[in-house]
Design a protein around this motif. Structure first.
Motif, PDB file in Angstrom:
ATOM      1  N   ILE A  18       0.835  -1.204   0.000  1.00 10.48           N
ATOM      2  CA  ILE A  18       0.000   0.000   0.000  1.00 10.48           C
ATOM      3  C   ILE A  18       0.866   1.249   0.000  1.00 10.48           C
ATOM      4  O   ILE A  18       0.624   2.206  -0.745  1.00 10.48           O
ATOM      5  N   GLN A  19       1.910   1.242   0.831  1.00 14.36           N
ATOM      6  CA  GLN A  19       2.799   2.398   0.920  1.00 14.36           C
ATOM      7  C   GLN A  19       3.478   2.688  -0.421  1.00 14.36           C
ATOM      8  O   GLN A  19       3.600   3.843  -0.838  1.00 14.36           O
ATOM      9  N   ASN A  20       3.920   1.630  -1.085  1.00 19.96           N
ATOM     10  CA  ASN A  20       4.684   1.808  -2.317  1.00 19.96           C
ATOM     11  C   ASN A  20       3.803   2.039  -3.546  1.00 19.96           C
ATOM     12  O   ASN A  20       4.283   2.594  -4.545  1.00 19.96           O
ATOM     13  N   LYS A  21       2.538   1.620  -3.475  1.00 18.83           N
ATOM     14  CA  LYS A  21       1.685   1.663  -4.669  1.00 18.83           C
ATOM     15  C   LYS A  21       0.766   2.881  -4.705  1.00 18.83           C
ATOM     16  O   LYS A  21       0.492   3.426  -5.781  1.00 18.83           O
ATOM     17  N   THR A  22       0.323   3.346  -3.560  1.00 18.61           N
ATOM     18  CA  THR A  22      -0.781   4.302  -3.517  1.00 18.61           C
ATOM     19  C   THR A  22      -0.539   5.551  -4.337  1.00 18.61           C
ATOM     20  O   THR A  22      -1.409   5.992  -5.098  1.00 18.61           O
ATOM     21  N   PHE A  23       0.623   6.144  -4.216  1.00 18.27           N
ATOM     22  CA  PHE A  23       0.857   7.449  -4.834  1.00 18.27           C
ATOM     23  C   PHE A  23       1.628   7.368  -6.151  1.00 18.27           C
ATOM     24  O   PHE A  23       2.117   8.395  -6.646  1.00 18.27           O
TER      25      PHE A  23
END
Length: 203
Positions: free
Chosen positions: A24-29
């Motif tokens: 989630i941290q690496n994909k969201t933005f």
């Protein structure tokens, strides 16, 4: 009071979610995706952001989504307010997934007489399902939102039924149908549950 084994199990359950949190941290933005379907969803969201119709006649270079519009409305409004980005529709899915998991855990908590380990396990297993059914937790898709709304609607029908509770549950499950049309059958199931438990209210 939790036993030492239960505490260890809880720690392991929480640790099992670290890979998902990192994803989630690496994909969201990120402003790109390897799944071409995500770009079609963004195209529809962009229509909402610019005020164009979601559903258009099929023609070369244009087609309409097969889903009902609630997810597109929410994501399009966020993109209109905060700026066009793939992050906002992903965050809609992530927040919906967390709500979905929380309701799942709370449902188990109520049905197991407040068993914390089973409640946390249920929520963790639900979130972990994205490892083999697809990244529904954080992708640009309707599934997390409709799952959260559907389960919330049925959760509201668990205690003793009152007219107010039935109306709120009906509205919530209707929003799930407005997110994904195939969940119309869950609306029928919710109505059947009300009819069986409180025929007078169903009428």
């Amino acid at each position: 009071r939790l036993s030492p084994i239960s505490k260890i199990v809880l720690v392991l359950l929480v640790l099992s979610q670290i890979p998902l949190l990192l994803l989630i941290q690496n994909k969201t933005f990120l402003e790109f995706d390897i799944d071409s379907g995500q770009y079609f969803m963004m195209h529809v969201i962009e229509r909402v952001r610019t005020g164009a119709p979601i559903y258009v006649p099929t023609a070369p270079g244009q087609c309409s989504p097969s889903y009902t519009p609630l997810y597109f409305w929410i994501s399009g409004w966020l993109c209109k307010v905060l700026g066009s980005s793939m992050a906002w529709p992903r965050l809609v899915s992530i927040v919906s997934s967390m709500v979905f998991a929380w309701i799942t855990g709370w449902f188990v908590w109520r049905r197991t007489e407040k068993n914390l380990v089973l409640s946390v396990a249920a929520a963790c297993f639900l979130l972990s399902s994205c490892a083999y059914v697809g990244p529904w937790v954080y992708d640009i898709q309707v599934n997390a939102l409709q799952g959260a709304l559907t389960l919330l609607g049925f959760f509201l029908l668990m205690p003793e039924l009152t007219p107010r509770r039935v109306v709120v549950a009906a509205l919530v499950v209707s929003l799930a149908v407005l997110t994904k049309h195939s969940f119309f059958f869950f609306l029928l199931a919710a109505g059947g549950r009300v009819f069986l438990r409180a025929p007078r209210l169903a009428a």
